[in-house]
Design an enzyme around this catalytic site. Structure first.
Site, PDB file in Angstrom:
ATOM      1  N   ASP A  25       0.847  -1.188   0.000  1.00 44.95           N
ATOM      2  CA  ASP A  25       0.000   0.000   0.000  1.00 44.95           C
ATOM      3  C   ASP A  25       0.885   1.242   0.000  1.00 44.95           C
ATOM      4  O   ASP A  25       1.627   1.481   0.952  1.00 44.95           O
ATOM      5  CB  ASP A  25      -0.902  -0.028   1.235  1.00 44.95           C
ATOM      6  CG  ASP A  25      -1.736   1.229   1.404  1.00 44.95           C
ATOM      7  OD1 ASP A  25      -1.867   1.987   0.420  1.00 44.95           O
ATOM      8  OD2 ASP A  25      -2.250   1.451   2.518  1.00 44.95           O
ATOM      9  N   ASP A  29      -4.156   3.781   2.591  1.00 49.11           N
ATOM     10  CA  ASP A  29      -5.596   3.564   2.735  1.00 49.11           C
ATOM     11  C   ASP A  29      -5.951   2.118   3.094  1.00 49.11           C
ATOM     12  O   ASP A  29      -7.124   1.766   3.203  1.00 49.11           O
ATOM     13  CB  ASP A  29      -6.342   3.989   1.467  1.00 49.11           C
ATOM     14  CG  ASP A  29      -6.041   3.101   0.257  1.00 49.11           C
ATOM     15  OD1 ASP A  29      -5.155   2.219   0.359  1.00 49.11           O
ATOM     16  OD2 ASP A  29      -6.683   3.303  -0.793  1.00 49.11           O
ATOM     17  N   ASP A  33      -1.609  -0.961  -3.962  1.00 45.37           N
ATOM     18  CA  ASP A  33      -1.831  -0.136  -5.147  1.00 45.37           C
ATOM     19  C   ASP A  33      -0.600  -0.168  -6.042  1.00 45.37           C
ATOM     20  O   ASP A  33       0.425  -0.776  -5.710  1.00 45.37           O
ATOM     21  CB  ASP A  33      -2.187   1.307  -4.754  1.00 45.37           C
ATOM     22  CG  ASP A  33      -1.257   1.882  -3.700  1.00 45.37           C
ATOM     23  OD1 ASP A  33      -0.028   1.643  -3.789  1.00 45.37           O
ATOM     24  OD2 ASP A  33      -1.745   2.570  -2.779  1.00 45.37           O
ATOM     25  N   ASP A 102      -4.175  -9.308 -16.510  1.00 45.14           N
ATOM     26  CA  ASP A 102      -5.240 -10.298 -16.392  1.00 45.14           C
ATOM     27  C   ASP A 102      -6.359  -9.908 -17.358  1.00 45.14           C
ATOM     28  O   ASP A 102      -6.896  -8.802 -17.274  1.00 45.14           O
ATOM     29  CB  ASP A 102      -5.787 -10.320 -14.961  1.00 45.14           C
ATOM     30  CG  ASP A 102      -5.969 -11.722 -14.423  1.00 45.14           C
ATOM     31  OD1 ASP A 102      -6.547 -12.537 -15.160  1.00 45.14           O
ATOM     32  OD2 ASP A 102      -5.547 -12.002 -13.292  1.00 45.14           O
ATOM     33  N   ASP A 203      -8.369 -15.288 -17.745  1.00 42.88           N
ATOM     34  CA  ASP A 203      -9.193 -15.882 -16.699  1.00 42.88           C
ATOM     35  C   ASP A 203     -10.244 -16.829 -17.284  1.00 42.88           C
ATOM     36  O   ASP A 203     -10.952 -16.468 -18.231  1.00 42.88           O
ATOM     37  CB  ASP A 203      -9.882 -14.743 -15.926  1.00 42.88           C
ATOM     38  CG  ASP A 203     -10.645 -15.208 -14.722  1.00 42.88           C
ATOM     39  OD1 ASP A 203     -10.009 -15.661 -13.760  1.00 42.88           O
ATOM     40  OD2 ASP A 203     -11.891 -15.103 -14.737  1.00 42.88           O
ATOM     41  N   GLU A 260      -6.119 -19.737 -18.245  1.00 39.08           N
ATOM     42  CA  GLU A 260      -6.611 -20.472 -17.082  1.00 39.08           C
ATOM     43  C   GLU A 260      -7.766 -21.352 -17.546  1.00 39.08           C
ATOM     44  O   GLU A 260      -8.761 -20.854 -18.063  1.00 39.08           O
ATOM     45  CB  GLU A 260      -7.091 -19.512 -15.993  1.00 39.08           C
ATOM     46  CG  GLU A 260      -7.517 -20.245 -14.733  1.00 39.08           C
ATOM     47  CD  GLU A 260      -8.393 -19.424 -13.806  1.00 39.08           C
ATOM     48  OE1 GLU A 260      -8.366 -19.671 -12.595  1.00 39.08           O
ATOM     49  OE2 GLU A 260      -9.128 -18.545 -14.290  1.00 39.08           O
ATOM     50  N   HIS A 333      -3.687 -16.775  -6.312  1.00 42.77           N
ATOM     51  CA  HIS A 333      -4.660 -16.032  -5.496  1.00 42.77           C
ATOM     52  C   HIS A 333      -5.897 -16.852  -5.145  1.00 42.77           C
ATOM     53  O   HIS A 333      -6.678 -16.437  -4.290  1.00 42.77           O
ATOM     54  CB  HIS A 333      -5.085 -14.771  -6.256  1.00 42.77           C
ATOM     55  CG  HIS A 333      -5.787 -15.066  -7.544  1.00 42.77           C
ATOM     56  ND1 HIS A 333      -5.139 -15.591  -8.638  1.00 42.77           N
ATOM     57  CD2 HIS A 333      -7.084 -14.940  -7.908  1.00 42.77           C
ATOM     58  CE1 HIS A 333      -6.001 -15.772  -9.617  1.00 42.77           C
ATOM     59  NE2 HIS A 333      -7.186 -15.386  -9.200  1.00 42.77           N
ATOM     60  N   ASP A 334      -6.093 -17.999  -5.805  1.00 37.99           N
ATOM     61  CA  ASP A 334      -7.259 -18.841  -5.550  1.00 37.99           C
ATOM     62  C   ASP A 334      -6.927 -20.089  -4.733  1.00 37.99           C
ATOM     63  O   ASP A 334      -7.805 -20.915  -4.485  1.00 37.99           O
ATOM     64  CB  ASP A 334      -7.888 -19.289  -6.873  1.00 37.99           C
ATOM     65  CG  ASP A 334      -8.689 -18.194  -7.548  1.00 37.99           C
ATOM     66  OD1 ASP A 334      -9.184 -17.291  -6.837  1.00 37.99           O
ATOM     67  OD2 ASP A 334      -8.817 -18.225  -8.783  1.00 37.99           O
TER      68      ASP A 334
END
Length: 560
Positions: A25, A29, A33, A102, A203, A260, A333-334
C-alpha cells in the site's frame, strides 16, 4: 502463429504473480496499489524473476475482488491511474522484466455499460452480448449451478428473463457466440498490448464456449443445481475462438499468453499449447491442486497422497513433452498457501518450502511464483468467520451452517482451504502491519509476520527467499532445466519425489523427501549419470545423490 517452442523467451522465464490489493500500500488507505508495487520492484529484481503477472486492477464494484470488471481500459482509483500503470511498466522494463495483465473476458460486471444496456430492453443493441433466456414455470432455464454455489441464472425484473452467470450474480457471462463480443475483446487486448503490456493471463478462458443448446445436466442428488462441465465449459467453438483471438491480437507480437482452464485435460492442453495451432503459450490446469479435495469438495479436504500427485504431474510432464508446454505452480490467489497445504508450516516450514520449490522448479515448464511464496508465507489460520473477505468462503459458511453442518468442522475446512489464505498482506517486515500499510489493512495480516518477512529473509543467506533466487538463476544457467527430457523415478514411493532431466549428455537428478521422517533411497547410482555433482539442496549436501534423506530434504545433482 506462435514462434517455435525452442525459441520462445518464456521457456526459460519465471513469472511472479502480484495480487495488487495485498502486495504493498503506497498511500496508507489499507489497500495495495500500483505505487506500492513500484516501491518494491527491486525486491522482484533481486529475486530474479522475468515477468510480473498483475491480477485485475480495472474499475470494478468489487463483488469478486476485481474479477467483475466495469471498464477494461482504465485503472480502479483504489490502485491509481493509467499514468501509474505506465510508470510500473517502465520500471519493470528498465529492470529487464515484462508485465502481463489479467484478461477477464468470460464475464463482466453487471455495472459494465454493455450489461446496463443489455438488461434495459429486449431490443437493446447489447442484448445479445449476454445470455438471456425465459424461465421454465417460474424456475431458471436449466439446472446449471454457479461456481460460487446456487443457480447460475438470475431473473431480471426489467424484462422478466434470466441471465447466465457462472460466477456471482453480479458477473454476467459474455456471449462469445456473438461476433461483436469477440471483436470487442480483440480490441481490448490490442489496446493493452499497444500500451506496452507483454501478454495476458486469461481468466477461465475455456468457459467462453458453451454447448449452444444449454441442456440440463444430470440431476444432482438433492435435485438442486450443479456444475456441469460437459455443457458449460470447453464448448465446441473454443479452439476457433482462441485461434481467432490469437490472429486478431497476438500474432506478430512477442507475447506470453496463459489460459486459465479449469477442467482441461492433457490432450486438450496439448492442442491449446501446440504452437502450430496459434492459441495460447501455455495453460493453467487444476488437476494437481484438486487432489486434496474430499467428498464434500474443496472445503472438505483430505490428506494429500504423494503418489497421486506424482502420477498427475508426471502425466502432464510426459503428455506435453514433445508438443505444447506446461505451466508450473503450487500457489496463486485462488489457492491456500502451499507450505501449509502440502508441506509443514511448523517445525519444517523452511525445509518444506524449499523442497516444494525445488520439486517444481526443476520440472519442464514455466514456473509461477505467487507473492510471498518466496518467503515461505503460510496460511493465516483465521478462527473466526468475521476475519474472512472472500465471497466463495462466506457463501460456503452460510450455506453449510444452514444445512446443519458442524460449525467447528466448517471453520476447520475454511481455515485450511479458503482463498483468503493467499490474500493476506505481503509480509515485508516485523512492524505492526508487516510493512504493508500505514493504515488499517483491508484484511488482517498473518500474525506470523514477526518471524516470516522479506527483511529477515534477505538478511539470512539460508532463507527460503535465497533458495528461490538460486533456483531461478539455475534455470538461466542450465539448458537441461528448460529443454531436458523428464523421466519419473520411484512413482510408488509414498514420501519421495524423484525424477531426472536429460539433454545432450547432461543429466539432472532431483530427489526430494516430502515427509518429516528420514528415508532411505533405493535407486541405482547409475541413474544420476557419471560423477554427479551437487547443484542445490535444502541441507548441506552429501556427495552421494541417493544418500538417506533427512526430514523434508531435497537435493539436485548434475552430471555432464
Amino acid at each position: 502463429m506462435s514462434q517455435p517452442n525452442d525459441d520462445a523467451w518464456w521457456k526459460s522465464a519465471v513469472v511472479y504473480q502480484i495480487y495488487p490489493s495485498s502486495f504493498k500500500d503506497g498511500d496508507g488507505d489499507g489497500f495495495g496499489d500500483l505505487s506500492g508495487i513500484i516501491e518494491k520492484l527491486d525486491h522482484l529484481h533481486t529475486l530474479g524473476v522475468d515477468v510480473v503477472w498483475l491480477s485485475p486492477v480495472y474499475p470494478s464494484p468489487w463483488d469478486d475482488n476485481g474479477y467483475d470488471i466495469s471498464d477494461y481500459r482504465d485503472i480502479h482509483p483504489r490502485f491509481g491511474t493509467l499514468d501509474d500503470w505506465d510508470r510500473l511498466r517502465e520500471g519493470l522494463h528498465a529492470r529487464g522484466m515484462r508485465l502481463i495483465m489479467d484478461l477477464v473476458v468470460n464475464h463482466t460486471s453487471d455495472e459494465h455499460p454493455w450489461f446496463v444496456g443489455s438488461r434495459s430492453s429486449k431490443d437493446s443493441p447489447h442484448r445479445d452480448f449476454y445470455f438471456w433466456r425465459p424461465g421454465r414455470d417460474g424456475a431458471p432455464p436449466n439446472n446449471w449451478g454457479s461456481v460460487f454455489s446456487g443457480p447460475a441464472w438470475t431473473r431480471d425484473e426489467t424484462t422478466g428473463e434470466y441471465f447466465l452467470h457462472l460466477f456471482t450474480r453480479r458477473q454476467p457471462d459474455l456471449n462469445w457466440e456473438n461476433p461483436r463480443v469477440r471483436r470487442e475483446v480483440h480490441d481490448i487486448a490490442r489496446w493493452w498490448l499497444d500500451r506496452g503490456a507483454d501478454g495476458f493471463r486469461m481468466d477461465v478462458i475455456n468457459f467462453v464456449s458453451k454447448t449452444p443448446e444449454m441442456p440440463d445436466g444430470p440431476s444432482p442428488v438433492d435435485g438442486g443445481y450443479g456444475l456441469f462441465a460437459e455443457y458449460s465449459i470447453n464448448g465446441p467453438r473454443l479452439h476457433e475462438f482462441l485461434r481467432e483471438l490469437h490472429e486478431a491480437a497476438f500474432a506478430g507480437r512477442d507475447v506470453l499468453t496463459v489460459g486459465e482452464m479449469p477442467g482441461v485435460g492433457v490432450e486438450q492442453a496439448r492442442e491449446h499449447t501446440d504452437p502450430a495451432n496459434g492459441e495460447v503459450s501455455m495453460v493453467f490446469q487444476f488437476e494437481h491442486v484438486d487432489l486434496d479435495h474430499g467428498p464434500g469438495g474443496k472445503f472438505d479436504p483430505v490428506p494429500l497422497d504423494l503418489r497421486r500427485l506424482k502420477a498427475s504431474l508426471d502425466r502432464w510432464q510426459l503428455g506435453l513433452a514433445e508438443r505444447g508446454w506446461n505451466s508450473l505452480y503450487w500457489n496463486n490467489h485462488d489457492q491456500p498457501r502451499a507450505v501449509s497445504r502440502f508441506g509443514d508450516d511448523g517445525e519444517h516450514r523452511v525445509a518444506s518450502a524449499k523442497t516444494l520449490a525445488t520439486t517444481l522448479h526443476m520440472m519442464k515448464g514455466t514456473p509461477y511464483v505467487y507473492q510471498g511464496e518466496e518467503l515461505g508465507m503460510a496460511n493465516a489460520h483465521f478462527a473466526d468467520i468475521s476475519a474472512y473477505r472472500d465471497v466463495e468462503t462466506l457463501n460456503h459458511h452460510r450455506e453449510a451452517l444452514a444445512a446443519g453442518h458442524d460449525e467447528a468442522r466448517v471453520m476447520a475446512g475454511i481455515a485450511r482451504m479458503s482463498r483468503d489464505n493467499a490474500r493476506t498482506p505481503m509480509q515485508w517486515d516485523a512492524s505492526p502491519h508487516a510493512g504493508f500499510t500505514t493504515g488499517t489493512p483491508w484484511i488482517a495480516v498473518n500474525p506470523d509476520h514477526t518471524e516470516i518477512n522479506a527483511e529477515a529473509a534477505l538478511a539470512d543467506p539460508d532463507s527460503v527467499f535465497h533458495h528461490y533466487r538460486r533456483l531461478i538463476a539455475l534455470r538461466k544457467e542450465h539448458p537441461v532445466i528448460v529443454h531436458g527430457t523428464y523421466t519419473p523415478l520411484l512413482p510408488d514411493h509414498p514420501s519421495v519425489y524423484a525424477y531426472t532431466r536429460a539433454l545432450d549428455g547432461t543429466v539432472l537428478t532431483v530427489i526430494a523427501n516430502w515427509s518429516a521422517d528420514t528415508v532411505e533411497v533405493d535407486l541405482d547410482p547409475a541413474v544420476a549419470g557419471p560423477a554427479p555433482e551437487p547443484l542445490i539442496g535444502t541441507h548441506p549436501d552429501p556427495e552421494e545423490p541417493f544418500a538417506p534423506l533427512r526430514p523434508w530434504e531435497s537435493r539436485v545433482h548434475l552430471s555432464r
